[in-house]
Design a protein around this motif. Structure first.
Motif, PDB file in Angstrom:
ATOM      1  N   ALA A  69       0.828  -1.206   0.000  1.00  0.00           N
ATOM      2  CA  ALA A  69       0.000   0.000   0.000  1.00  0.00           C
ATOM      3  C   ALA A  69       0.863   1.257   0.000  1.00  0.00           C
ATOM      4  O   ALA A  69       0.532   2.256  -0.654  1.00  0.00           O
ATOM      5  CB  ALA A  69      -0.932  -0.008   1.206  1.00  0.00           C
ATOM      6  N   ILE A  70       1.975   1.212   0.719  1.00  0.00           N
ATOM      7  CA  ILE A  70       2.902   2.349   0.737  1.00  0.00           C
ATOM      8  C   ILE A  70       3.489   2.555  -0.656  1.00  0.00           C
ATOM      9  O   ILE A  70       3.547   3.679  -1.168  1.00  0.00           O
ATOM     10  CB  ILE A  70       4.025   2.116   1.760  1.00  0.00           C
ATOM     11  N   ALA A  71       3.923   1.468  -1.283  1.00  0.00           N
ATOM     12  CA  ALA A  71       4.522   1.564  -2.612  1.00  0.00           C
ATOM     13  C   ALA A  71       3.512   2.073  -3.634  1.00  0.00           C
ATOM     14  O   ALA A  71       3.860   2.868  -4.517  1.00  0.00           O
ATOM     15  CB  ALA A  71       5.064   0.198  -3.039  1.00  0.00           C
ATOM     16  N   VAL A  72       2.261   1.634  -3.532  1.00  0.00           N
ATOM     17  CA  VAL A  72       1.236   2.074  -4.472  1.00  0.00           C
ATOM     18  C   VAL A  72       0.990   3.577  -4.331  1.00  0.00           C
ATOM     19  O   VAL A  72       0.890   4.313  -5.320  1.00  0.00           O
ATOM     20  CB  VAL A  72      -0.074   1.286  -4.262  1.00  0.00           C
ATOM     21  N   GLU A  73       0.914   4.056  -3.087  1.00  0.00           N
ATOM     22  CA  GLU A  73       0.697   5.495  -2.861  1.00  0.00           C
ATOM     23  C   GLU A  73       1.900   6.309  -3.340  1.00  0.00           C
ATOM     24  O   GLU A  73       1.747   7.318  -4.031  1.00  0.00           O
ATOM     25  CB  GLU A  73       0.444   5.753  -1.375  1.00  0.00           C
ATOM     26  N   LEU A  74       3.086   5.870  -2.976  1.00  0.00           N
ATOM     27  CA  LEU A  74       4.300   6.577  -3.386  1.00  0.00           C
ATOM     28  C   LEU A  74       4.451   6.546  -4.897  1.00  0.00           C
ATOM     29  O   LEU A  74       4.716   7.576  -5.533  1.00  0.00           O
ATOM     30  CB  LEU A  74       5.513   5.944  -2.711  1.00  0.00           C
ATOM     31  N   GLY A  75       4.278   5.370  -5.480  1.00  0.00           N
ATOM     32  CA  GLY A  75       4.413   5.244  -6.922  1.00  0.00           C
ATOM     33  C   GLY A  75       3.383   6.074  -7.665  1.00  0.00           C
ATOM     34  O   GLY A  75       3.691   6.698  -8.687  1.00  0.00           O
ATOM     35  N   GLY A  76       2.150   6.087  -7.156  1.00  0.00           N
ATOM     36  CA  GLY A  76       1.114   6.873  -7.805  1.00  0.00           C
ATOM     37  C   GLY A  76       1.439   8.354  -7.817  1.00  0.00           C
ATOM     38  O   GLY A  76       1.234   9.042  -8.820  1.00  0.00           O
ATOM     39  N   ARG A  77       1.967   8.862  -6.712  1.00  0.00           N
ATOM     40  CA  ARG A  77       2.336  10.278  -6.648  1.00  0.00           C
ATOM     41  C   ARG A  77       3.488  10.588  -7.591  1.00  0.00           C
ATOM     42  O   ARG A  77       3.493  11.622  -8.277  1.00  0.00           O
ATOM     43  CB  ARG A  77       2.702  10.659  -5.210  1.00  0.00           C
ATOM     44  N   LEU A  78       4.480   9.705  -7.631  1.00  0.00           N
ATOM     45  CA  LEU A  78       5.618   9.918  -8.525  1.00  0.00           C
ATOM     46  C   LEU A  78       5.191   9.867  -9.993  1.00  0.00           C
ATOM     47  O   LEU A  78       5.644  10.675 -10.810  1.00  0.00           O
ATOM     48  CB  LEU A  78       6.696   8.870  -8.252  1.00  0.00           C
ATOM     49  N   LEU A  79       4.331   8.929 -10.335  1.00  0.00           N
ATOM     50  CA  LEU A  79       3.868   8.819 -11.708  1.00  0.00           C
ATOM     51  C   LEU A  79       3.060  10.049 -12.110  1.00  0.00           C
ATOM     52  O   LEU A  79       3.149  10.515 -13.252  1.00  0.00           O
ATOM     53  CB  LEU A  79       3.033   7.548 -11.877  1.00  0.00           C
ATOM     54  N   HIS A  80       2.272  10.580 -11.177  1.00  0.00           N
ATOM     55  CA  HIS A  80       1.522  11.805 -11.462  1.00  0.00           C
ATOM     56  C   HIS A  80       2.480  12.952 -11.766  1.00  0.00           C
ATOM     57  O   HIS A  80       2.274  13.697 -12.744  1.00  0.00           O
ATOM     58  CB  HIS A  80       0.641  12.152 -10.265  1.00  0.00           C
ATOM     59  N   GLN A  81       3.529  13.087 -10.970  1.00  0.00           N
ATOM     60  CA  GLN A  81       4.516  14.136 -11.215  1.00  0.00           C
ATOM     61  C   GLN A  81       5.233  13.913 -12.544  1.00  0.00           C
ATOM     62  O   GLN A  81       5.516  14.869 -13.278  1.00  0.00           O
ATOM     63  CB  GLN A  81       5.528  14.172 -10.067  1.00  0.00           C
ATOM     64  N   MET A  82       5.528  12.642 -12.845  1.00  0.00           N
ATOM     65  CA  MET A  82       6.218  12.322 -14.087  1.00  0.00           C
ATOM     66  C   MET A  82       5.345  12.660 -15.294  1.00  0.00           C
ATOM     67  O   MET A  82       5.837  13.184 -16.308  1.00  0.00           O
ATOM     68  CB  MET A  82       6.594  10.842 -14.098  1.00  0.00           C
ATOM     69  N   ARG A  83       4.062  12.392 -15.187  1.00  0.00           N
ATOM     70  CA  ARG A  83       3.158  12.728 -16.293  1.00  0.00           C
ATOM     71  C   ARG A  83       3.099  14.243 -16.501  1.00  0.00           C
ATOM     72  O   ARG A  83       3.039  14.717 -17.644  1.00  0.00           O
ATOM     73  CB  ARG A  83       1.769  12.161 -16.020  1.00  0.00           C
ATOM     74  N   GLN A  84       3.097  14.994 -15.409  1.00  0.00           N
ATOM     75  CA  GLN A  84       3.108  16.452 -15.527  1.00  0.00           C
ATOM     76  C   GLN A  84       4.383  16.920 -16.217  1.00  0.00           C
ATOM     77  O   GLN A  84       4.345  17.802 -17.095  1.00  0.00           O
ATOM     78  CB  GLN A  84       2.993  17.094 -14.144  1.00  0.00           C
ATOM     79  N   MET A  85       5.529  16.355 -15.818  1.00  0.00           N
ATOM     80  CA  MET A  85       6.801  16.713 -16.440  1.00  0.00           C
ATOM     81  C   MET A  85       6.796  16.370 -17.920  1.00  0.00           C
ATOM     82  O   MET A  85       7.266  17.132 -18.761  1.00  0.00           O
ATOM     83  CB  MET A  85       7.934  15.979 -15.711  1.00  0.00           C
ATOM     84  N   HIS A  86       6.227  15.206 -18.245  1.00  0.00           N
ATOM     85  CA  HIS A  86       6.136  14.770 -19.636  1.00  0.00           C
ATOM     86  C   HIS A  86       5.353  15.788 -20.452  1.00  0.00           C
ATOM     87  O   HIS A  86       5.760  16.183 -21.556  1.00  0.00           O
ATOM     88  CB  HIS A  86       5.451  13.401 -19.676  1.00  0.00           C
ATOM     89  N   GLY A  87       4.219  16.241 -19.907  1.00  0.00           N
ATOM     90  CA  GLY A  87       3.405  17.202 -20.624  1.00  0.00           C
ATOM     91  C   GLY A  87       4.095  18.535 -20.833  1.00  0.00           C
ATOM     92  O   GLY A  87       3.892  19.201 -21.856  1.00  0.00           O
ATOM     93  N   GLN A  88       4.944  18.933 -19.891  1.00  0.00           N
ATOM     94  CA  GLN A  88       5.665  20.197 -20.014  1.00  0.00           C
ATOM     95  C   GLN A  88       6.862  20.092 -20.956  1.00  0.00           C
ATOM     96  O   GLN A  88       7.275  21.085 -21.552  1.00  0.00           O
ATOM     97  CB  GLN A  88       6.136  20.645 -18.625  1.00  0.00           C
ATOM     98  N   ALA A  89       7.419  18.895 -21.088  1.00  0.00           N
ATOM     99  CA  ALA A  89       8.616  18.719 -21.916  1.00  0.00           C
ATOM    100  C   ALA A  89       8.270  18.538 -23.389  1.00  0.00           C
ATOM    101  O   ALA A  89       8.874  19.168 -24.263  1.00  0.00           O
ATOM    102  CB  ALA A  89       9.429  17.527 -21.412  1.00  0.00           C
ATOM    103  N   PHE A  90       7.299  17.683 -23.667  1.00  0.00           N
ATOM    104  CA  PHE A  90       6.969  17.363 -25.055  1.00  0.00           C
ATOM    105  C   PHE A  90       5.826  18.251 -25.553  1.00  0.00           C
ATOM    106  O   PHE A  90       4.714  17.787 -25.800  1.00  0.00           O
ATOM    107  CB  PHE A  90       6.600  15.885 -25.186  1.00  0.00           C
TER     108      PHE A  90
END
Length: 227
Positions: A69-90
């Motif tokens: 459950a910890i990994a899912v919450e942490l991973g979900g937050r990181l993936l959300h940030q990564m998607r935001q970065m992706h949208g700003q880069a490309f």
């Protein structure tokens, strides 16, 4: 000055409890990130995470039932940030930049994100990460690869789709490997040198393909038109 009514006081108490809970969750997630980076996901334990957070296991279990459950919450937050970065880069504006500026615009946010969150690679590339996180990571990976391929689709319209896909996958693999070396380097000159080396490698590969052959001079990168 207006006096606080019983109703407003009652409303504030849940908000204060919620704020304390959010701070505690952030504390536990940061501790988990540290443990996952040090030990890997498989070897990590809730007891180790609780120790890292300086709380009792019982306190941890108030917020998370288990390590997954910890990994899912942490991973979900990181993936959300990564998607935001992706949208700003490309963005269309970035993709229209000259090659060296394009490489900076795409790689700099990605490098910054991974250096700020080293647990991202440690967690996402573990052999036993939770299935939900693996699925979301695979979807993000596919989206990033599609964005890279769009560059080749634009500049190499005469190449076969299979060839453009291969070139996109090769570029993506080079960047992924370079990020691993960058994270392994100590902060400072060594990490900066690794970043410069990755950009040089990407430019050397992409330059002849999309019409801007890069020239590296004393750690700086310029381009010369391809005849």
């Amino acid at each position: 000055m207006s006096e606080e009514t019983p109703e407003s006081s009652a409303e504030q108490k849940p908000r204060r409890r919620q704020a304390r809970g959010e701070r505690r969750i952030a504390q536990l997630l940061q501790a988990a990130a540290n443990v996952f980076c040090t030990n890997g996901y498989t070897a990590a334990s809730t007891n180790a995470i609780a120790r890292e957070a300086s709380v009792s296991p019982g306190t941890l279990y108030q917020y998370f039932p288990n390590k997954e459950a910890i990994a899912v919450e942490l991973g979900g937050r990181l993936l959300h940030q990564m998607r935001q970065m992706h949208g700003q880069a490309f963005t269309p504006a970035n993709l229209a930049l000259p090659l060296p500026e394009l490489v900076d615009a795409v790689l700099d946010p990605m490098i910054e994100f991974n250096c700020r969150n080293p647990v991202f690679l440690a967690l996402m590339h573990g052999s036993e990460i939770p299935g939900r996180i693996a699925e979301e990571h695979d979807a993000l990976h596919a989206s990033l690869l599609t964005s890279v391929q769009s560059l080749f689709d634009h500049h190499l319209p005469d190449h076969t789709p299979e060839d453009r896909t291969l070139k996109a996958e090769m570029t993506f693999a080079v960047v992924k490997g370079g990020l691993t070396l960058i994270l392994a380097a100590p902060e400072g000159p060594e990490r900066d040198a690794a970043v410069t080396e990755l950009k040089t490698l990407v430019l050397r590969y992409l330059g002849p393909l999309i019409g801007n052959a890069p020239t590296a001079v004393a750690g700086t990168l310029t381009t010369t038109p391809t005849p």
